[in-house]
Design a protein around this motif. Structure first.
Motif, PDB file in Angstrom:
ATOM      1  N   ALA A  20      36.400  34.102  -3.135  1.00 14.48           N
ATOM      2  CA  ALA A  20      35.553  32.925  -3.621  1.00 14.48           C
ATOM      3  C   ALA A  20      35.293  32.034  -2.727  1.00 14.48           C
ATOM      4  N   LEU A  61      33.452  28.571  -1.089  1.00 14.36           N
ATOM      5  CA  LEU A  61      32.665  27.197  -1.371  1.00 14.36           C
ATOM      6  C   LEU A  61      32.552  26.509   0.077  1.00 14.36           C
ATOM      7  N   ARG A  62      31.208  26.735   0.210  1.00 13.63           N
ATOM      8  CA  ARG A  62      30.733  26.393   1.346  1.00 13.63           C
ATOM      9  C   ARG A  62      30.346  24.907   1.728  1.00 13.63           C
ATOM     10  N   PRO A 110      31.416  23.170  -9.242  1.00 14.14           N
ATOM     11  CA  PRO A 110      32.149  24.524  -9.451  1.00 14.14           C
ATOM     12  C   PRO A 110      31.102  25.572  -9.401  1.00 14.14           C
ATOM     13  N   GLU A 111      29.748  25.471  -9.965  1.00 14.72           N
ATOM     14  CA  GLU A 111      28.884  26.390 -10.215  1.00 14.72           C
ATOM     15  C   GLU A 111      28.280  27.035  -8.802  1.00 14.72           C
ATOM     16  N   GLN A 112      28.763  26.280  -7.798  1.00 12.42           N
ATOM     17  CA  GLN A 112      28.357  26.535  -6.312  1.00 12.42           C
ATOM     18  C   GLN A 112      29.110  27.751  -5.586  1.00 12.42           C
ATOM     19  N   CYS A 113      30.252  28.116  -6.572  1.00 10.17           N
ATOM     20  CA  CYS A 113      31.241  28.864  -6.055  1.00 10.17           C
ATOM     21  C   CYS A 113      30.394  30.262  -5.943  1.00 10.17           C
ATOM     22  N   GLU A 114      30.692  31.025  -4.981  1.00  4.08           N
ATOM     23  CA  GLU A 114      30.252  32.231  -4.491  1.00  4.08           C
ATOM     24  C   GLU A 114      31.116  33.361  -4.407  1.00  4.08           C
ATOM     25  N   VAL A 126      42.817  28.508 -10.823  1.00  2.00           N
ATOM     26  CA  VAL A 126      42.012  27.351 -10.477  1.00  2.00           C
ATOM     27  C   VAL A 126      42.406  26.294 -11.642  1.00  2.00           C
ATOM     28  N   ASP A 145      41.263  20.851  -9.837  1.00  2.00           N
ATOM     29  CA  ASP A 145      40.454  21.481  -8.932  1.00  2.00           C
ATOM     30  C   ASP A 145      38.967  21.452  -9.451  1.00  2.00           C
ATOM     31  N   ARG A 197      35.977  19.012  -7.535  1.00  2.00           N
ATOM     32  CA  ARG A 197      34.702  19.789  -7.190  1.00  2.00           C
ATOM     33  C   ARG A 197      33.510  19.151  -7.943  1.00  2.00           C
TER      34      ARG A 197
END
Length: 53
Positions: free
Chosen positions: A4, A6-7, A12-16, A39, A43, A47
């Protein structure tokens, strides 16, 4: 292995979920296998509020 990612800060939707190379222990290092993670609600709150300070 799957990871997972997180750049940066953000919701949280940005988790790839991506496929990345497996870790390799170098000299003087130890590789530890992790069986499970979780999670927590805190957390997710962190985020959501990241970058809003």
């Amino acid at each position: 292995m799957k990871a997972a990612l997180l750049r940066g800060p953000g919701r949280p939707e940005q988790c790839e979920i991506a496929e990345i190379p497996g870790p390799v222990a170098g000299p003087g290092e130890v590789l530890v296998r992790i069986e499970a993670i979780s999670v927590e609600g805190g957390d997710l709150v962190a985020r959501r509020t990241a970058g809003s300070f």
